[in-house]
Design a protein around this motif. Structure first.
Motif, PDB file in Angstrom:
ATOM      1  N   ARG A   1      11.140  29.918  61.272  1.00 19.40           N
ATOM      2  CA  ARG A   1       9.843  29.249  61.359  1.00 19.40           C
ATOM      3  C   ARG A   1       8.717  30.235  61.076  1.00 19.40           C
ATOM      4  O   ARG A   1       8.860  31.436  61.290  1.00 19.40           O
ATOM      5  CB  ARG A   1       9.619  28.653  62.753  1.00 19.40           C
ATOM      6  CG  ARG A   1       9.791  29.657  63.890  1.00 19.40           C
ATOM      7  CD  ARG A   1       9.165  29.207  65.191  1.00 19.40           C
ATOM      8  NE  ARG A   1       7.719  29.173  65.108  1.00 19.40           N
ATOM      9  CZ  ARG A   1       6.930  30.228  65.306  1.00 19.40           C
ATOM     10  NH1 ARG A   1       7.435  31.408  65.607  1.00 19.40           N
ATOM     11  NH2 ARG A   1       5.625  30.117  65.203  1.00 19.40           N
ATOM     12  N   SER A   2       7.611  29.727  60.576  1.00 22.22           N
ATOM     13  CA  SER A   2       6.345  30.466  60.489  1.00 22.22           C
ATOM     14  C   SER A   2       5.255  29.416  60.339  1.00 22.22           C
ATOM     15  O   SER A   2       5.523  28.302  59.895  1.00 22.22           O
ATOM     16  CB  SER A   2       6.336  31.433  59.291  1.00 22.22           C
ATOM     17  OG  SER A   2       6.477  30.738  58.065  1.00 22.22           O
TER      18      SER A   2
ATOM     19  N   LYS B   1       9.327  26.251  69.435  1.00 19.35           N
ATOM     20  CA  LYS B   1       9.687  27.394  68.583  1.00 19.35           C
ATOM     21  C   LYS B   1      11.191  27.678  68.650  1.00 19.35           C
ATOM     22  O   LYS B   1      11.825  27.976  67.641  1.00 19.35           O
ATOM     23  CB  LYS B   1       8.880  28.632  68.987  1.00 19.35           C
ATOM     24  CG  LYS B   1       7.407  28.518  68.622  1.00 19.35           C
ATOM     25  CD  LYS B   1       6.608  29.730  69.075  1.00 19.35           C
ATOM     26  CE  LYS B   1       5.139  29.570  68.698  1.00 19.35           C
ATOM     27  NZ  LYS B   1       4.328  30.736  69.109  1.00 19.35           N
TER      28      LYS B   1
ATOM     29  N   ASN C   1      13.884  27.521  65.576  1.00 23.52           N
ATOM     30  CA  ASN C   1      14.743  28.666  65.248  1.00 23.52           C
ATOM     31  C   ASN C   1      16.229  28.326  65.317  1.00 23.52           C
ATOM     32  O   ASN C   1      17.057  29.053  64.766  1.00 23.52           O
ATOM     33  CB  ASN C   1      14.433  29.847  66.168  1.00 23.52           C
ATOM     34  CG  ASN C   1      13.130  30.529  65.808  1.00 23.52           C
ATOM     35  OD1 ASN C   1      12.742  30.545  64.643  1.00 23.52           O
ATOM     36  ND2 ASN C   1      12.441  31.064  66.796  1.00 23.52           N
TER      37      ASN C   1
ATOM     38  N   CYS D   1      14.017  34.670  62.482  1.00 22.99           N
ATOM     39  CA  CYS D   1      13.413  33.366  62.808  1.00 22.99           C
ATOM     40  C   CYS D   1      13.544  32.392  61.633  1.00 22.99           C
ATOM     41  O   CYS D   1      13.658  32.797  60.479  1.00 22.99           O
ATOM     42  CB  CYS D   1      11.930  33.529  63.156  1.00 22.99           C
ATOM     43  SG  CYS D   1      11.637  34.225  64.795  1.00 22.99           S
TER      44      CYS D   1
ATOM     45  N   GLN E   1      16.441  31.787  57.081  1.00 20.19           N
ATOM     46  CA  GLN E   1      15.766  32.768  57.921  1.00 20.19           C
ATOM     47  C   GLN E   1      14.640  33.462  57.146  1.00 20.19           C
ATOM     48  O   GLN E   1      14.687  33.595  55.918  1.00 20.19           O
ATOM     49  CB  GLN E   1      16.761  33.815  58.418  1.00 20.19           C
ATOM     50  CG  GLN E   1      17.809  33.246  59.368  1.00 20.19           C
ATOM     51  CD  GLN E   1      18.770  34.307  59.872  1.00 20.19           C
ATOM     52  OE1 GLN E   1      19.037  35.305  59.199  1.00 20.19           O
ATOM     53  NE2 GLN E   1      19.307  34.092  61.068  1.00 20.19           N
TER      54      GLN E   1
ATOM     55  N   VAL F   1       6.654  36.266  64.508  1.00 19.23           N
ATOM     56  CA  VAL F   1       8.015  35.883  64.123  1.00 19.23           C
ATOM     57  C   VAL F   1       8.829  37.136  63.823  1.00 19.23           C
ATOM     58  O   VAL F   1       8.268  38.189  63.498  1.00 19.23           O
ATOM     59  CB  VAL F   1       8.032  34.936  62.891  1.00 19.23           C
ATOM     60  CG1 VAL F   1       7.365  33.615  63.218  1.00 19.23           C
ATOM     61  CG2 VAL F   1       7.362  35.576  61.685  1.00 19.23           C
ATOM     62  N   GLN F   2      10.138  36.993  63.925  1.00 20.56           N
ATOM     63  CA  GLN F   2      11.066  38.079  63.605  1.00 20.56           C
ATOM     64  C   GLN F   2      11.829  37.720  62.336  1.00 20.56           C
ATOM     65  O   GLN F   2      11.868  36.549  61.936  1.00 20.56           O
ATOM     66  CB  GLN F   2      12.036  38.296  64.774  1.00 20.56           C
ATOM     67  CG  GLN F   2      11.353  38.741  66.053  1.00 20.56           C
ATOM     68  CD  GLN F   2      12.332  38.883  67.212  1.00 20.56           C
ATOM     69  OE1 GLN F   2      13.493  38.475  67.132  1.00 20.56           O
ATOM     70  NE2 GLN F   2      11.855  39.472  68.297  1.00 20.56           N
TER      71      GLN F   2
END
Length: 381
Positions: free
Chosen positions: A279-280, A229, A233, A277, A240, A273-274
């Motif tokens: 990624r998802s 992860k 990121n 980030c 993002q 996730v934020q």
């Protein structure tokens, strides 16, 4: 380039139609075919001028297909017979019946379409259905290329590794470098790398998911998970998450907050996730109804550190656990945000009467528009 007449099979909510428009290829959908009434409602809302047939594909006669005189077929056949978490019934699954009918019809068409694009799940590449597809294409004189591609290769922070095949009537050798089509390759996660499959070993040449192992950290996450992860990121070629979010003032986010009961039961399984980030995880048709493995959730309160909430969580009472977890303000992505992460243009919308649950379901069954648009450009170039 001349105007192409396009047949859209398993048209769903119109992901392929959107991709055709996004590709800039001059084309007209001469028929879109699907039996899902909710998906058809959404398709008609977005493409009111396209002829939409609410019929089973195997119920359409050869003569009716001949009358359409199409140059291109776009299709995403049912994936359930091939998905890794399903029964993998392949061609014995009744849901494959319509696809086998297409393969039977293709050689008998009065005029073969010049182009074909097919999308399906990882797993299709090693199926009997894929073998029959390739056999049919070769017998009809097509040359083709197969790929495993995730949206990360076009800079979208969402994992959705899928099988694609593009075919054209053989006039010249059809072999390409993957970097020609997807120059921004994902770094650091081999399972997300776009790959050209070899016709001789499609079942073994696709990227494999990383083998998980090692000590479990907080949140049922191994050190390998955390490292992957972090690597995702740090990949600056991917945008993002915040670039894909709806403006706060335009939607009541309270509706999307995870309820205390869900937090208490599934907190350790959530993929969180934020906004910053890159990624998802893949959104499925169960998003919003089921929690495990259906898609990421967003941490809205980024001032609260996730480690401080999850470390030693088991030591607290249920009430205290809930209070700690609520500090993160975890919410589901909205259907519009999921559509954004799947590459749907802003012009795409849902009729008001379609519920949030239905929106999540049809999006989970759809495809990434940007990836397909790139492949279409390659196909007709």
């Amino acid at each position: 380039m001349e105007h192409l007449r396009v047949l859209e099979l398993y048209s769903g909510i119109g992901g392929m139609h959107c991709a055709l428009k996004e590709s800039g290829i001059p084309g007209q959908v001469v028929a879109a075919i699907d039996i899902n009434t909710t998906a058809n409602q959404i398709y008609r809302h977005n493409f009111p001028d396209a002829p939409l047939w609410n019929k089973t594909i195997e119920g359409i006669a050869l003569d009716d297909f001949n009358k359409l005189s199409f140059d291109m077929i776009l299709m995403s056949p049912p994936c359930q017979p091939f998905t890794r978490i399903g029964l993998q019934g392949d061609i014995s699954d009744p849901r494959t019946k319509s696809f086998l009918y297409i393969l039977d019809l293709l050689p008998r068409l009065r005029r073969l379409p010049r182009y074909i694009l097919l999308e399906n799940v990882k797993g299709f590449e090693s199926s009997t259905a894929r073998e029959l597809l390739v056999k049919t294409l070769l017998e009809c004189g097509y040359t083709f290329q197969e790929f495993m591609i995730s949206p990360t290769s076009v800079g979208i922070p969402n994992s959705r590794l899928r099988y694609f095949l593009i075919a054209k009537i053989a006039t010249e050798n059809f072999s390409i470098q993957i970097s020609d089509v997807f120059p921004h390759l994902a770094e650091g996660d081999s399972s997300e790398q776009p790959t050209v499959l070899s016709p001789t070993c499609p079942g073994t040449c696709q990227p494999e998911e990383e083998v998980q192992g090692g000590q479990v950290l907080y949140k049922l996450e191994t050190a390998t998970d955390a490292q992957r992860k972090m690597s995702q990121n740090n990949n600056l070629s991917i945008r993002q998450i915040q670039d894909f979010l709806e403006p706060q003032m335009e939607v009541n986010m309270e509706h999307y907050l995870l309820p205390p009961k869900t937090l208490l039961r599934y907190a350790l399984l959530l993929d969180i996730v934020q906004p910053t980030c890159r990624r998802s995880v893949c959104f499925t048709k169960g998003y919003g109804r089921y929690v495990e493995g259906t898609g990421s959730v967003l941490q809205c309160c980024t001032e609260t550190k996730m480690e401080s909430v999850f470390t030693g969580l088991d030591q607290y009472s249920e009430e205290e656990k809930v209070q700690r977890l609520l500090k993160l303000k975890l919410r589901y992505f909205t259907p519009r945000e999921v559509a954004n992460l799947m590459g749907f243009p802003q012009s795409f919308s849902f009729p008001e009467e379609i519920s949030t649950k239905q929106r999540f379901k049809v999006l989970g069954n759809s495809l990434n528009v940007v990836v397909v648009a790139r492949l279409l450009q390659l196909l007709v170039s």
